[in-house]
Design a protein around this motif. Structure first.
Motif, PDB file in Angstrom:
ATOM      1  N   ARG A  81       0.844  -1.187   0.000  1.00 25.80           N
ATOM      2  CA  ARG A  81       0.000   0.000   0.000  1.00 25.80           C
ATOM      3  C   ARG A  81       0.884   1.243   0.000  1.00 25.80           C
ATOM      4  NH1 ARG A  81      -4.828   2.067   0.349  1.00 25.80           N
ATOM      5  NH2 ARG A  81      -5.186   4.016   1.483  1.00 25.80           N
ATOM      6  N   LEU A  82       0.601   2.150  -0.908  1.00 28.06           N
ATOM      7  CA  LEU A  82       1.395   3.364  -1.021  1.00 28.06           C
ATOM      8  C   LEU A  82       1.041   4.349   0.087  1.00 28.06           C
ATOM      9  CD1 LEU A  82       1.201   4.061  -4.875  1.00 28.06           C
ATOM     10  CD2 LEU A  82       2.961   2.806  -3.626  1.00 28.06           C
TER      11      LEU A  82
ATOM     12  N   GLU B 137       0.073   7.993   1.758  1.00 30.32           N
ATOM     13  CA  GLU B 137      -0.959   8.936   1.316  1.00 30.32           C
ATOM     14  C   GLU B 137      -0.442   9.918   0.276  1.00 30.32           C
ATOM     15  OE1 GLU B 137      -4.203   8.907   1.820  1.00 30.32           O
ATOM     16  OE2 GLU B 137      -3.838   7.005   2.838  1.00 30.32           O
TER      17      GLU B 137
ATOM     18  N   LEU C  15      -0.455   8.197  -3.088  1.00 32.68           N
ATOM     19  CA  LEU C  15      -1.824   8.019  -3.585  1.00 32.68           C
ATOM     20  C   LEU C  15      -2.398   9.349  -4.068  1.00 32.68           C
ATOM     21  CD1 LEU C  15      -3.200   5.607  -0.817  1.00 32.68           C
ATOM     22  CD2 LEU C  15      -2.625   5.020  -3.188  1.00 32.68           C
ATOM     23  N   ARG C  16      -2.077  10.420  -3.347  1.00 27.99           N
ATOM     24  CA  ARG C  16      -2.559  11.746  -3.756  1.00 27.99           C
ATOM     25  C   ARG C  16      -1.991  12.143  -5.109  1.00 27.99           C
ATOM     26  NH1 ARG C  16      -0.951  16.964  -3.164  1.00 27.99           N
ATOM     27  NH2 ARG C  16       0.884  16.434  -1.946  1.00 27.99           N
TER      28      ARG C  16
ATOM     29  N   LEU D 106      -1.092  10.103  -7.525  1.00 25.40           N
ATOM     30  CA  LEU D 106      -1.774   9.318  -8.553  1.00 25.40           C
ATOM     31  C   LEU D 106      -3.118   9.961  -8.893  1.00 25.40           C
ATOM     32  CD1 LEU D 106      -1.155   5.581  -7.555  1.00 25.40           C
ATOM     33  CD2 LEU D 106       0.238   7.073  -9.000  1.00 25.40           C
TER      34      LEU D 106
ATOM     35  N   ALA E 290      -0.842  -0.754  -7.713  1.00 24.18           N
ATOM     36  CA  ALA E 290      -1.624   0.388  -7.231  1.00 24.18           C
ATOM     37  C   ALA E 290      -2.302   1.027  -8.430  1.00 24.18           C
ATOM     38  CB  ALA E 290      -0.754   1.407  -6.514  1.00 24.18           C
ATOM     39  N   ARG E 291      -3.440   1.693  -8.172  1.00 26.54           N
ATOM     40  CA  ARG E 291      -4.139   2.348  -9.270  1.00 26.54           C
ATOM     41  C   ARG E 291      -5.048   3.437  -8.724  1.00 26.54           C
ATOM     42  NH1 ARG E 291      -9.418   0.064  -9.437  1.00 26.54           N
ATOM     43  NH2 ARG E 291      -9.770   0.588 -11.603  1.00 26.54           N
ATOM     44  N   HIS E 292      -5.383   4.363  -9.616  1.00 28.80           N
ATOM     45  CA  HIS E 292      -6.433   5.340  -9.326  1.00 28.80           C
ATOM     46  C   HIS E 292      -7.432   5.247 -10.468  1.00 28.80           C
ATOM     47  CE1 HIS E 292      -8.252   8.910  -7.531  1.00 28.80           C
ATOM     48  NE2 HIS E 292      -8.551   9.245  -8.779  1.00 28.80           N
TER      49      HIS E 292
END
Length: 252
Positions: free
Chosen positions: A84-85, A87, A90-91, A93, A119-121
């Motif tokens: 898990r990346l 925060e 993730l922001r 992405l 990981a993906r968005h």
């Protein structure tokens, strides 16, 4: 001793291949199915199943079906925490997806001859590229693959290209991997599936080792030369942030 080692490695490989037959479409399997899928003798499959059951990696449900064992839950939780990346990543992405006006953003790592989405968005477009976390895709196609192969040698690229269903893919894949290395990014159109394009850039760790490829994917009609040129600054900025965070595969 060498012979025993060889046999042991072969048994481990067979056990891993047997576990790999369980997926979203096949959450349970019978011994008959495992035998048919692997082509191994039933006695060998039964022995492997017994060993995996003892290790908690398979569970006999009592109706003739086998399912992944409870022993995998601990590993699944650990893998989830490890991959898990943070925060901030993730922001970035999400910001990259917004900058592309809603294309899907995916992060891939190489696993032998495949690339795995870690990981993906999710994009917001009605027509969008769908990739699930954990999905394995062929390494012989796509912009992310070019990037992941950008530091590979010719023999390695040739071995990957041999899996492609196309004649002469060796030379083409080598050229695209070399171009990705020179440019620091790559774009692809319809290599794996007609009408689907991708744009990707490399992510490194603090020692300069290539660890991942971050990419945008979507319909080819939205990945014109002009669109690609406009997206590149946001893509390479996101790749640089991920490199700085050095978070691929965990930070501990």
């Amino acid at each position: 001793m060498a012979e025993a080692d060889s046999g042991g490695v072969r048994s481990v490989q067979r056990a891993v291949e047997l576990l790999a037959l369980f997926d979203g479409e096949h959450p349970s399997r019978s011994v008959r199915e495992l035998t048919d899928e692997t082509g191994l003798p039933k006695s060998t499959v039964v022995r492997l199943v017994h060993t995996l059951e003892q290790a908690g990696l398979l569970w006999s449900r009592g109706d003739g079906q086998l399912v992944p064992g409870s022993g995998l839950l601990r590993w699944a939780e650990l893998a989830g925490r490890t991959w898990r990346l943070p925060e901030e990543a993730l922001r970035r992405l999400a910001e990259l997806s917004a900058a592309s006006r809603g294309e899907t953003v995916s992060l891939y790592v190489r696993q032998r001859n495949t690339r795995v989405c870690v990981a993906r968005h999710e994009g917001t477009r009605s027509l969008r590229h769908v990739v699930h976390v954990g999905a394995e895709m062929p390494l012989w196609s796509g912009a992310a693959s070019h990037v992941l192969l950008s530091r590979a040698d010719r023999a390695d690229v040739a071995a990957v290209a041999a899996r492609a269903p196309h004649e002469g893919w060796d030379e083409l894949l080598w050229e695209r991997a070399r171009a990705a290395a020179a440019n620091g990014w790559s774009v692809s159109h319809g290599e794996r599936e007609p009408g689907v394009s991708g744009l990707a850039a490399p992510v490194f760790d603090r020692s300069g080792r290539l660890t991942a490829a971050v990419g945008l994917g979507g319909p080819t009609v939205r990945f014109t030369d002009e669109a690609v040129a406009a997206l590149l600054p946001s893509l390479t900025d996101a790749a640089q942030v991920l490199t700085t965070l050095d978070c691929i595969g965990g930070t501990a």
